[in-house]
Design an enzyme around this catalytic site. Structure first.
Site, PDB file in Angstrom:
ATOM      1  N   HIS A  65       0.841  -1.188   0.000  1.00  0.00           N
ATOM      2  CA  HIS A  65       0.000   0.000   0.000  1.00  0.00           C
ATOM      3  C   HIS A  65       0.878   1.240   0.000  1.00  0.00           C
ATOM      4  CE1 HIS A  65      -4.197   1.315   0.411  1.00  0.00           C
ATOM      5  NE2 HIS A  65      -3.653   2.436   0.837  1.00  0.00           N
ATOM      6  N   ASP A  82     -13.856   2.713   6.704  1.00  0.00           N
ATOM      7  CA  ASP A  82     -12.814   3.438   5.968  1.00  0.00           C
ATOM      8  C   ASP A  82     -13.365   3.971   4.653  1.00  0.00           C
ATOM      9  OD1 ASP A  82     -10.150   4.401   5.249  1.00  0.00           O
ATOM     10  OD2 ASP A  82     -10.283   2.847   3.709  1.00  0.00           O
ATOM     11  N   ARG A  93     -13.187  12.475   3.591  1.00  0.00           N
ATOM     12  CA  ARG A  93     -11.908  13.180   3.781  1.00  0.00           C
ATOM     13  C   ARG A  93     -11.423  13.788   2.482  1.00  0.00           C
ATOM     14  NH1 ARG A  93      -8.249   8.854   5.379  1.00  0.00           N
ATOM     15  NH2 ARG A  93      -6.669  10.466   5.380  1.00  0.00           N
ATOM     16  N   SER A  95      -6.597   4.458   8.204  1.00  0.00           N
ATOM     17  CA  SER A  95      -7.229   4.148   6.908  1.00  0.00           C
ATOM     18  C   SER A  95      -6.470   3.008   6.224  1.00  0.00           C
ATOM     19  CB  SER A  95      -7.212   5.412   6.039  1.00  0.00           C
ATOM     20  OG  SER A  95      -7.473   5.105   4.703  1.00  0.00           O
ATOM     21  N   LYS A 127      -7.714  -1.342   6.326  1.00  0.00           N
ATOM     22  CA  LYS A 127      -7.959  -2.071   5.068  1.00  0.00           C
ATOM     23  C   LYS A 127      -7.049  -3.273   4.967  1.00  0.00           C
ATOM     24  CE  LYS A 127      -7.281   1.478   2.188  1.00  0.00           C
ATOM     25  NZ  LYS A 127      -7.769   2.826   2.384  1.00  0.00           N
TER      26      LYS A 127
HETATM   27  N1  URA Z   1      -4.149   5.868   1.381  1.00  0.00           N
HETATM   28  C1  URA Z   1      -5.204   5.395   2.103  1.00  0.00           C
HETATM   29  O1  URA Z   1      -5.658   4.274   1.882  1.00  0.00           O
HETATM   30  N2  URA Z   1      -5.730   6.165   3.044  1.00  0.00           N
HETATM   31  C2  URA Z   1      -5.271   7.392   3.313  1.00  0.00           C
HETATM   32  O2  URA Z   1      -5.793   8.024   4.189  1.00  0.00           O
HETATM   33  C3  URA Z   1      -4.179   7.898   2.573  1.00  0.00           C
HETATM   34  C4  URA Z   1      -3.627   7.106   1.600  1.00  0.00           C
END
Ligand code: URA
Length: 433
Positions: A82, A161, A168, A183, A187
């Site tokens: 990620h 999320d 956001r 966040s 996930k």
């Molecule tokens: N990537 C994400 O999944 N969440 C965030 O808040 C910022 C980047």
């Protein structure tokens, strides 16, 4: 408990309890707390922060707001990656097939663009038919069958999320360490991978502007991962200038395709090989980092990663004629170049301004759920440290409206600086945690 009291306590810089955070996240998930209260709460978190303990509670409540996948029936070890978000960051499109081509399953749930940063799902949706809405059962099935999945977060996984992310994006509440950490990690925990490589970006085009903030975010996420029993490694990487040359959805997909064909910009290639190497190493497919880095490059040179990418697109019902002939992908009608007006050395290509220019062209969203234009974007022709001659092309803009073109042009002209003195290239990475 009342949502307004929890918002007020955070506004007044108080530490929230596990119960308060769980109450709020349950209300977000069920919809009983309306968007305006959720927005006020995340703004209070952005302004006043959270302790590591509060962030851990927030992450775990968000992860448990839906299902938690158990991938042990699919493979003993599934890896995931990620990025904390950047401009020109199409890394997943290249590293997922590289890693999966070695039989190490990659099960990835990606997001859409956030603020000025692009999103993997939007890029993949440039391929007509490509499904980003796989169910959990389809996710597991495809992971078992072909060892690679690249889809959106289902509404059953970390739904809190999904809701916070959308709000956001349009309420100026993205750049907050606890909100980003929770966040990303909620996930990742829900999606079930046992090993996770985090690409924490820092610089103008990242949400973390300096090394200290990025280190703080990386440490927090690694610690949350450890507490959840996952193997996590965080790399700190540069996002002062855009990664690679292409910015914009179809543009970035085209650059990822070129890279999978063993071309592509040198910085982007090296970035992908390094991220892949860490995934291969965490996934126990290589003896050491150097061997893993060579394996990553080999998957591209011998075409195995490309074969895997085709398999992925086919499995998710994308029309592969578009990736076999990328000239068929969406492309904007107006192309315009911006040229240098003096000789010198490029000392800055501000990735945030480039990302904002792409949003002005229509590549990102200004309102929740708004449509985007897949064919618009920017090609960034030079890297910081390059010698530039008067008249050299700095950017090519792909626009679908004159008005957007003019707005983007102004941003882009402000994003570069050309100086007389020679200046250093920017590093790709700043460290590993
Ligand atoms: N990537 C994400 O999944 N969440 C965030 O808040 C910022 C980047």
């Amino acid at each position: 408990m009342r949502a307004v009291d929890i918002i007020t306590r955070k506004r007044d810089k108080q530490e929230l309890s596990k119960e308060e955070i769980e109450f709020f996240i349950k209300g977000v998930t069920s919809g009983s707390i309306p968007d305006y209260q959720v927005s006020a709460w995340v703004m209070a978190i952005l302004l006043n922060g959270m302790t590591p303990q509060e962030t851990t509670y927030l992450t775990l409540s968000m992860a448990h707001s839906g299902d938690i996948l158990d991938l042990s029936s699919v493979a003993p070890l599934v890896v995931d990656k990620h990025s904390s978000g950047g401009v020109g960051d199409k890394t997943t499109l290249v590293v997922a097939p590289i890693v999966a081509s070695y039989g190490l399953p990659v099960g990835k749930m990606s997001g859409r663009g956030l603020g000025f940063s692009g999103g993997t799902l939007d890029k993949m949706e440039s391929i007509p038919g490509y499904r980003v809405d796989l169910s959990e059962a389809e996710f597991m099935q495809q992971l078992k069958e072909i060892g690679i999945v690249l889809t959106g977060q289902t509404s059953d996984l970390a739904p809190a999320d999904g809701i916070l992310y959308g709000l956001r994006d349009v309420t100026g509440t993205v750049p907050s360490t606890p909100l980003i950490a929770s966040s990303i990690m909620s996930k990742k925990i829900a999606a079930g991978a046992q090993a996770i490589v985090l690409d924490v970006k820092l610089g103008y085009g990242a949400f973390m502007k300096d090394l200290k903030q990025a280190q703080e975010l990386a440490h927090l996420m690694v610690e949350i991962g450890r507490l959840s029993g996952r193997k996590v490694r965080a790399l700190l990487s540069d996002m002062n200038q855009p990664l690679g040359e292409a910015v914009g959805n179809a543009n970035e997909l085209k650059e990822a395709i070129e890279t999978l064909h063993d071309h592509g910009p040198a910085d982007f290639r090296e970035h992908c090989f390094t991220i892949s190497a860490h995934m291969l190493l965490l996934g126990e497919k290589a003896e050491n980092l150097e061997a893993a880095r060579n394996m990553a490059e080999k998957a591209v040179t011998d075409g195995k990663a490309w074969e895997k990418f085709i398999q992925l697109v086919k499995a998710q019902k994308g029309d592969i004629s578009y990736i076999e002939h990328p000239e068929k992908l969406p492309s904007a009608s107006i192309h315009e170049e911006i040229k240098a007006e003096r000789d010198g050395y490029l000392s800055m290509v501000n990735a945030q301004l480039v990302g904002e220019a792409a949003v002005l062209l229509g590549a990102g969203r200004e309102k929740k759920g708004a449509p985007i234009d897949l064919g618009v974007g920017i090609i960034v022709h030079h890297k910081v440290g390059t010698e530039i001659k008067n008249g050299d092309v700095l950017f090519t803009i792909y626009a679908n409206s004159r008005e957007h073109l003019i707005a983007a042009k102004t941003k882009l002209m402000n994003s570069v600086s050309i100086v007389k003195e020679k200046c250093d290239e920017l590093p790709l990475f700043y460290g590993v945690i």
